[in-house]
Scaffold this motif. Structure first.
Motif, PDB file in Angstrom:
ATOM      1  N   THR A 142      67.304 -71.110 -53.616  1.00 43.14           N
ATOM      2  CA  THR A 142      65.975 -70.794 -53.119  1.00 43.14           C
ATOM      3  C   THR A 142      66.016 -69.455 -52.403  1.00 43.14           C
ATOM      4  N   LEU A 143      64.851 -68.890 -52.167  1.00 38.22           N
ATOM      5  CA  LEU A 143      64.761 -67.647 -51.405  1.00 38.22           C
ATOM      6  C   LEU A 143      65.395 -67.816 -50.032  1.00 38.22           C
ATOM      7  N   ALA A 144      65.097 -68.938 -49.371  1.00 37.32           N
ATOM      8  CA  ALA A 144      65.659 -69.182 -48.043  1.00 37.32           C
ATOM      9  C   ALA A 144      67.180 -69.244 -48.094  1.00 37.32           C
ATOM     10  N   ALA A 145      67.727 -69.890 -49.120  1.00 39.18           N
ATOM     11  CA  ALA A 145      69.182 -69.980 -49.241  1.00 39.18           C
ATOM     12  C   ALA A 145      69.806 -68.612 -49.503  1.00 39.18           C
ATOM     13  N   ARG A 146      69.147 -67.806 -50.328  1.00 38.93           N
ATOM     14  CA  ARG A 146      69.690 -66.475 -50.618  1.00 38.93           C
ATOM     15  C   ARG A 146      69.728 -65.605 -49.372  1.00 38.93           C
ATOM     16  N   MET A 147      68.748 -65.772 -48.480  1.00 40.27           N
ATOM     17  CA  MET A 147      68.673 -64.937 -47.281  1.00 40.27           C
ATOM     18  C   MET A 147      69.265 -65.616 -46.052  1.00 40.27           C
ATOM     19  N   ALA A 148      69.882 -66.769 -46.221  1.00 37.23           N
ATOM     20  CA  ALA A 148      70.421 -67.509 -45.086  1.00 37.23           C
ATOM     21  C   ALA A 148      71.408 -66.658 -44.285  1.00 37.23           C
ATOM     22  N   GLY A 149      71.223 -66.631 -42.965  1.00 39.22           N
ATOM     23  CA  GLY A 149      72.109 -65.881 -42.085  1.00 39.22           C
ATOM     24  C   GLY A 149      71.845 -64.398 -42.021  1.00 39.22           C
ATOM     25  N   ARG A 150      70.834 -63.913 -42.756  1.00 41.13           N
ATOM     26  CA  ARG A 150      70.574 -62.474 -42.810  1.00 41.13           C
ATOM     27  C   ARG A 150      69.316 -62.071 -42.045  1.00 41.13           C
ATOM     28  N   CYS A 151      68.619 -63.037 -41.476  1.00 41.31           N
ATOM     29  CA  CYS A 151      67.353 -62.740 -40.797  1.00 41.31           C
ATOM     30  C   CYS A 151      67.389 -63.331 -39.395  1.00 41.31           C
ATOM     31  N   GLU A 152      68.182 -62.738 -38.520  1.00 42.36           N
ATOM     32  CA  GLU A 152      68.380 -63.248 -37.167  1.00 42.36           C
ATOM     33  C   GLU A 152      68.166 -62.178 -36.103  1.00 42.36           C
ATOM     34  N   THR A 153      67.697 -61.004 -36.512  1.00 35.48           N
ATOM     35  CA  THR A 153      67.647 -59.845 -35.627  1.00 35.48           C
ATOM     36  C   THR A 153      66.716 -60.053 -34.445  1.00 35.48           C
ATOM     37  N   PRO A 181      56.601 -62.687 -30.616  1.00 38.43           N
ATOM     38  CA  PRO A 181      56.038 -63.261 -31.853  1.00 38.43           C
ATOM     39  C   PRO A 181      56.883 -62.980 -33.087  1.00 38.43           C
ATOM     40  N   LEU A 182      57.589 -61.856 -33.117  1.00 36.12           N
ATOM     41  CA  LEU A 182      58.499 -61.593 -34.230  1.00 36.12           C
ATOM     42  C   LEU A 182      59.606 -62.645 -34.261  1.00 36.12           C
ATOM     43  N   ALA A 183      60.179 -62.938 -33.101  1.00 36.25           N
ATOM     44  CA  ALA A 183      61.247 -63.928 -33.023  1.00 36.25           C
ATOM     45  C   ALA A 183      60.729 -65.323 -33.351  1.00 36.25           C
ATOM     46  N   ASP A 184      59.527 -65.644 -32.888  1.00 31.90           N
ATOM     47  CA  ASP A 184      58.962 -66.970 -33.152  1.00 31.90           C
ATOM     48  C   ASP A 184      58.743 -67.190 -34.646  1.00 31.90           C
ATOM     49  N   LEU A 185      58.201 -66.186 -35.329  1.00 31.77           N
ATOM     50  CA  LEU A 185      57.935 -66.342 -36.753  1.00 31.77           C
ATOM     51  C   LEU A 185      59.226 -66.273 -37.569  1.00 31.77           C
ATOM     52  N   GLU A 186      60.174 -65.489 -37.110  1.00 33.27           N
ATOM     53  CA  GLU A 186      61.471 -65.429 -37.775  1.00 33.27           C
ATOM     54  C   GLU A 186      62.155 -66.798 -37.783  1.00 33.27           C
ATOM     55  N   LEU A 187      61.953 -67.567 -36.730  1.00 37.04           N
ATOM     56  CA  LEU A 187      62.577 -68.880 -36.620  1.00 37.04           C
ATOM     57  C   LEU A 187      62.128 -69.819 -37.735  1.00 37.04           C
ATOM     58  N   HIS A 188      60.885 -69.668 -38.202  1.00 38.22           N
ATOM     59  CA  HIS A 188      60.321 -70.614 -39.163  1.00 38.22           C
ATOM     60  C   HIS A 188      60.037 -70.006 -40.533  1.00 38.22           C
ATOM     61  N   TRP A 189      60.412 -68.745 -40.763  1.00 37.90           N
ATOM     62  CA  TRP A 189      60.000 -68.092 -41.998  1.00 37.90           C
ATOM     63  C   TRP A 189      60.491 -68.854 -43.235  1.00 37.90           C
ATOM     64  N   ASP A 190      61.712 -69.403 -43.153  1.00 38.87           N
ATOM     65  CA  ASP A 190      62.287 -70.042 -44.328  1.00 38.87           C
ATOM     66  C   ASP A 190      61.591 -71.361 -44.673  1.00 38.87           C
ATOM     67  N   GLU A 191      60.912 -71.977 -43.697  1.00 39.97           N
ATOM     68  CA  GLU A 191      60.137 -73.179 -43.976  1.00 39.97           C
ATOM     69  C   GLU A 191      58.779 -72.835 -44.581  1.00 39.97           C
ATOM     70  N   LEU A 192      58.282 -71.654 -44.248  1.00 42.05           N
ATOM     71  CA  LEU A 192      56.951 -71.246 -44.687  1.00 42.05           C
ATOM     72  C   LEU A 192      56.955 -70.649 -46.092  1.00 42.05           C
ATOM     73  N   VAL A 265      52.863 -64.613 -45.942  1.00 45.23           N
ATOM     74  CA  VAL A 265      53.176 -63.202 -46.194  1.00 45.23           C
ATOM     75  C   VAL A 265      53.702 -62.548 -44.918  1.00 45.23           C
ATOM     76  N   ASP A 266      53.039 -62.810 -43.790  1.00 50.54           N
ATOM     77  CA  ASP A 266      53.518 -62.274 -42.519  1.00 50.54           C
ATOM     78  C   ASP A 266      54.941 -62.745 -42.239  1.00 50.54           C
ATOM     79  N   ALA A 267      55.199 -64.026 -42.487  1.00 53.54           N
ATOM     80  CA  ALA A 267      56.525 -64.570 -42.220  1.00 53.54           C
ATOM     81  C   ALA A 267      57.585 -63.873 -43.071  1.00 53.54           C
ATOM     82  N   PHE A 268      57.267 -63.607 -44.332  1.00 56.86           N
ATOM     83  CA  PHE A 268      58.230 -62.924 -45.193  1.00 56.86           C
ATOM     84  C   PHE A 268      58.445 -61.484 -44.743  1.00 56.86           C
ATOM     85  N   LEU A 269      57.382 -60.798 -44.344  1.00 56.52           N
ATOM     86  CA  LEU A 269      57.531 -59.437 -43.829  1.00 56.52           C
ATOM     87  C   LEU A 269      58.377 -59.419 -42.556  1.00 56.52           C
TER      88      LEU A 269
END
Length: 323
Positions: A142-153, A181-192, A265-269
């Motif tokens: 999945t997209l989330a699996a491919r990006m796992a561990g790469r979106c923690e900034t 808000p960037l950190a909050d949305l980053e936390l859930h992006w892979d679920e969205l 879309v915001d979550a992916f950005l």
């Protein structure tokens, strides 16, 4: 700046002989193909019988070789309706991994995009979405699996003030002011951001060839994964130079963008911005030091689009409770 690659003659002799056996003709020369950031061999092979094919080969070491193996499996299962060159064969031998494809006609589009080339690329992605929803290819992440561990900034910077070589002080003013808000949305992006379309997930301008008839074809499926169809449109817009064009206008002009949930879309950005904000601080690999510049371009483009979206909405989105 071109990516430094190896010559055809650096591949093991037995591997080269096996390629020629399968193609039914000796390889006369292999001309390096411009574009991309992978090491190894990537070019147009001219055979003694006059035929031309495209070959890619790398030493089968631990670095990203799984992606190259995945490309073989994905390319072999792509439906005929997908505008992509046909895989002739994949071959792993003598410590090397090789892929051979039909030679796709056409040339790389320009940067910044020319109007007709951008239109051809977007039409191509529409065709891919139709043919690849739901995904006809098995065994891809999945997209989330491919990006796992790469979106923690964003979370790391909010929590610690630093992340690897990056510090909060190095961020732009807008990013600092919107770090929560960037950190909050980053936390859930892979679920969205989830979906059942097979994505290319790297439709940069140099993974696209456009022929004299205006038909675009997509090459290099090594990062394929599943997710919403609109993700590839976002990647196309963020990974190549749009010039003065407004990505929001382009995105909403197509069916995938019009149907996309704005919060997703915001979550992916946010996730892309997280990835590129971090990697743009790191040096590119020895064979492609210019990769850092490309990442910085994508970082600026992504954060500019996200800032514009949040400004138009007067406030950043909130995910609310997830079920």
């Amino acid at each position: 700046m071109r990516t430094a690659r190896q010559a055809w003659t650096e591949a093991p002799l037995a591997l080269r002989h096996e390629v020629e056996r399968r193609l039914g003709s000796p390889v006369r020369e292999v001309e390096d193909r411009q574009g991309g950031f992978s090491s190894g061999i990537a070019g147009v092979a001219t055979l003694a019988n006059g035929e031309k094919v495209f070959v890619k080969a790398i030493p089968a070491g631990p670095d990203a070789v799984d992606d190259h193996r995945s490309e073989i499996g994905v390319s072999a299962q792509l439906p005929a309706a997908v505008p992509a060159p046909k895989l002739r064969f994949g071959l792993e031998q003598d410590g090397w991994l090789l892929r051979c494809f039909d030679l796709a006609p056409g040339a790389l589009p320009h940067e910044p995009w020319l109007d007709h080339e951008l239109a051809a690329a977007l039409t191509m992605l529409e065709a891919c979405a139709k043919a690849l929803t739901p995904s006809p290819v098995t065994g891809v992440p999945t997209l989330a699996a491919r990006m796992a561990g790469r979106c923690e900034t964003w979370r790391a910077l909010q929590r610690d003030g630093t992340y690897d070589t990056l510090s909060t002080a190095a961020l732009g003013r807008w990013e600092r002011e919107h770090l929560r808000p960037l950190a909050d949305l980053e936390l859930h992006w892979d679920e969205l951001v989830a979906g059942d379309t097979l994505l290319h997930f790297d439709p940069r301008f140099d993974n696209i060839l456009i022929d004299d008839h205006g038909t675009a074809r997509l090459v290099d499926w090594s990062r394929a994964c599943t997710g919403p169809a609109w993700v590839d449109v976002v990647c196309l817009l963020m990974e190549s130079d749009l010039g003065a064009r407004d990505p929001q206008k382009i995105f909403l002009a197509g069916p995938a963008g019009r149907d996309a949930d704005p919060l997703q879309v915001d979550a992916f950005l946010v996730a892309l911005g997280s990835y590129w904000t971090h990697t743009a601080t790191l040096p590119g690999p020895d064979h492609a030091p210019h990769l850092r510049e490309r990442r910085e371009h994508s970082r600026r483009a992504t954060m500019s689009w996200l800032r514009s979206r949040w400004t138009q909405n007067s406030a950043p989105p909130t995910t609310g409770p997830l079920r």
